[in-house]
Design a protein around this motif. Structure first.
Motif, PDB file in Angstrom:
ATOM      1  N   THR A  11       0.956  -1.149   0.005  1.00 35.91           N
ATOM      2  CA  THR A  11      -0.051  -0.068   0.159  1.00 35.91           C
ATOM      3  C   THR A  11       0.817   1.261  -0.033  1.00 35.91           C
ATOM      4  N   ARG A  15       0.445   5.173  -6.390  1.00 36.84           N
ATOM      5  CA  ARG A  15      -0.535   4.753  -7.322  1.00 36.84           C
ATOM      6  C   ARG A  15      -0.997   6.012  -8.402  1.00 36.84           C
ATOM      7  N   GLU A  17      -1.980   7.660 -12.299  1.00 36.20           N
ATOM      8  CA  GLU A  17      -3.323   7.375 -13.008  1.00 36.20           C
ATOM      9  C   GLU A  17      -3.276   5.937 -13.629  1.00 36.20           C
ATOM     10  N   PRO A  20      -1.836  -0.095 -11.841  1.00 41.56           N
ATOM     11  CA  PRO A  20      -3.113  -1.064 -11.941  1.00 41.56           C
ATOM     12  C   PRO A  20      -3.474  -0.963 -10.440  1.00 41.56           C
ATOM     13  N   THR A  21      -4.569  -1.220 -10.022  1.00 43.98           N
ATOM     14  CA  THR A  21      -5.507  -1.031  -8.831  1.00 43.98           C
ATOM     15  C   THR A  21      -5.526  -2.631  -8.348  1.00 43.98           C
ATOM     16  N   PRO A  22      -4.728  -2.860  -7.162  1.00 42.57           N
ATOM     17  CA  PRO A  22      -4.891  -4.291  -6.685  1.00 42.57           C
ATOM     18  C   PRO A  22      -6.242  -4.524  -5.872  1.00 42.57           C
ATOM     19  N   THR A  23      -6.565  -5.708  -5.894  1.00 38.86           N
ATOM     20  CA  THR A  23      -7.451  -6.156  -4.982  1.00 38.86           C
ATOM     21  C   THR A  23      -6.961  -6.427  -3.727  1.00 38.86           C
ATOM     22  N   HIS A  24      -7.836  -6.898  -2.619  1.00 40.45           N
ATOM     23  CA  HIS A  24      -6.969  -7.196  -1.373  1.00 40.45           C
ATOM     24  C   HIS A  24      -6.208  -8.281  -1.390  1.00 40.45           C
ATOM     25  N   ALA A  27      -2.859  -7.425  -3.472  1.00 37.54           N
ATOM     26  CA  ALA A  27      -1.869  -6.646  -2.718  1.00 37.54           C
ATOM     27  C   ALA A  27      -1.354  -7.575  -1.639  1.00 37.54           C
ATOM     28  N   GLN A 109      -7.714  -5.773 -15.345  1.00 35.87           N
ATOM     29  CA  GLN A 109      -8.291  -4.327 -15.700  1.00 35.87           C
ATOM     30  C   GLN A 109      -7.410  -3.825 -16.990  1.00 35.87           C
ATOM     31  N   CYS A 168       4.021  -2.598 -11.768  1.00 40.72           N
ATOM     32  CA  CYS A 168       3.503  -3.021 -10.559  1.00 40.72           C
ATOM     33  C   CYS A 168       3.984  -4.136  -9.656  1.00 40.72           C
TER      34      CYS A 168
END
Length: 400
Positions: A11, A15, A17, A20-24, A27, A109, A168
């Motif tokens: 965390t 991040r 723009e 990539p956004t991680p899920t729980h 991460a 994604q 990432c």
């Protein structure tokens, strides 16, 4: 447990723009790998030397009546040792797990990532792709760093999957040792040049083998009035790197698809600064000297050439250290690592036109926030390519 022994959580990654956004769970996997790599380096890794000194070397002496003559003999002997085999298997698996987690995270994604990159890249002259640029054989023969498709792979034409995966996952591979944006190397370059040449503002900088621009964006932000060009042969990482740079505010940074073996697009003496960062070890024995020759040609008199790499093997470096640094060549899809680090890099640079009297070697440590990243700031020794310390092989081009 000391604070510097605890890697930062995933965390802590910044991040931007297009990150990539991680899920729980994603991460959590990266958190595990970050801690696992730190553990392998700091706790399990030293056992290799004990295994060598207590078991492998005595057995070699008993069998051959002499010490090993080179790092290759040590490698063949150590590959029979259970401790080293266990450590090697863990390190190889950690890289494969990093790639699997990053790739699945990106592909989940990819539509959104591609859309955001297209928005940031659209109609901007600072991204110049050239489909006629062929992927060099030495780049596509293997999946470098175990990354599926290497830097050039695409899930579909025109995507950013390779760059996003690279971005990432590098935090976990380095155990957070390069900071929140994995740009500690670039930040170190900024600090180094400000100490070395206070007040100097280069007119033009060329970054060769830029990948996604981790190490050139800090320079672009530090020298906003400088024209900076970053080149690579891989379109997917350039698409992502340009979008990333735009998101981070580096507007004076141009990404161009180009093979550095031929820089004829640029005239002699065009750049005040030509550099690579952890790139030379990914070049073939033919390409490396040609790229350095071209770099010297386009470097202006009085300009700086700088190559961040691991230390070259030498008679002063113990054979065991050469062996352990060689691990990536045989276990992490880095086929040119061993040969490149055995080169006389100073001689290669001299043959390209920069005399020994103009050359220097210095140490460069990643610059990160020690309150967030105590691991990188703790003085930890370099771990053959995965931590925060490099050698810089450089030269100031003579005025005449």
């Amino acid at each position: 447990m000391k604070r510097e022994d605890v890697p930062p959580p995933y965390t802590a990654v910044t991040r931007h723009e297009v990150f990539p956004t991680p899920t729980h769970d994603e991460a959590a996997r990266f958190n595990f790998l970050t801690a696992f790599n730190k553990y392998l380096s700091g706790v399990i890794g030293p056992g290799n030397k004990l295994a060598y000194e207590k078991r492998v070397l005595p057995a070699f002496r008993a069998e051959h009546r002499r010490d090993p003559k080179d790092r290759f003999e040590i490698r063949h002997a150590m590959n029979k040792d259970p401790w080293h085999r266990f450590w090697s298997a863990c390190k190889r698996n950690s890289m494969e797990m990093r790639q699997q987690n990053g790739r699945s995270m990106v592909l989940r994604q990819l539509d959104a990532l591609d859309a955001k990159a297209r928005q940031l890249n659209a109609d901007r002259p600072t991204l110049q792709l050239d489909p006629s640029v062929a992927t060099p054989r030495y780049q596509n023969a293997v999946d470098i760093h175990c990354m599926p498709g290497s830097y050039h792979g695409e899930e579909r034409p025109g995507d950013v999957s390779a760059g996003a995966n690279y971005d990432c996952g590098i935090f976990a591979t380095t155990a957070g040792g390069l900071g929140a944006l994995s740009d500690g190397g670039g930040q170190a370059l900024v600090e180094w040049i400000k100490r070395e040449r206070p007040g100097w503002t280069p007119k033009r900088i060329l970054d060769v083998g830029c990948t996604i621009g981790h190490n050139i964006v800090p320079l672009a932000l530090a020298f906003p009035d400088t024209e900076i060009i970053a080149i690579d042969t891989a379109a997917p990482v350039l698409r992502y790197g340009h979008a990333r740079a735009q998101a981070l505010g580096a507007k004076n940074l141009k990404f161009i698809q180009m093979n550095a073996e031929d820089l004829s697009r640029f005239p002699d003496g065009h750049f005040d600064w030509v550099q690579t960062t952890m790139f030379l070890h990914e070049l073939s024995g033919r390409a490396l000297p040609q790229i350095i020759r071209e770099g010297v040609r386009v470097l202006a008199p009085g300009g700086l050439m700088l190559h961040l790499e691991q230390p070259q093997y030498s008679d002063e470096m113990p054979l065991y250290e050469q062996f352990i640094r060689d691990w990536d060549a045989f276990n992490n899809n880095e086929p040119f690592w061993s040969a490149m680090h055995a080169m006389d890099l100073k001689q290669v640079i001299e043959a390209a036109g920069l005399p020994r009297s103009s050359q220097f070697v210095t140490g460069v440590r990643a610059v990160v926030d020690p309150t967030v990243f105590p691991v990188a700031a703790s003085g930890e020794k370099e771990d053959h390519g995965r931590a925060a310390v490099w050698n810089a092989y450089g030269a100031w081009k003579p005025q005449s």
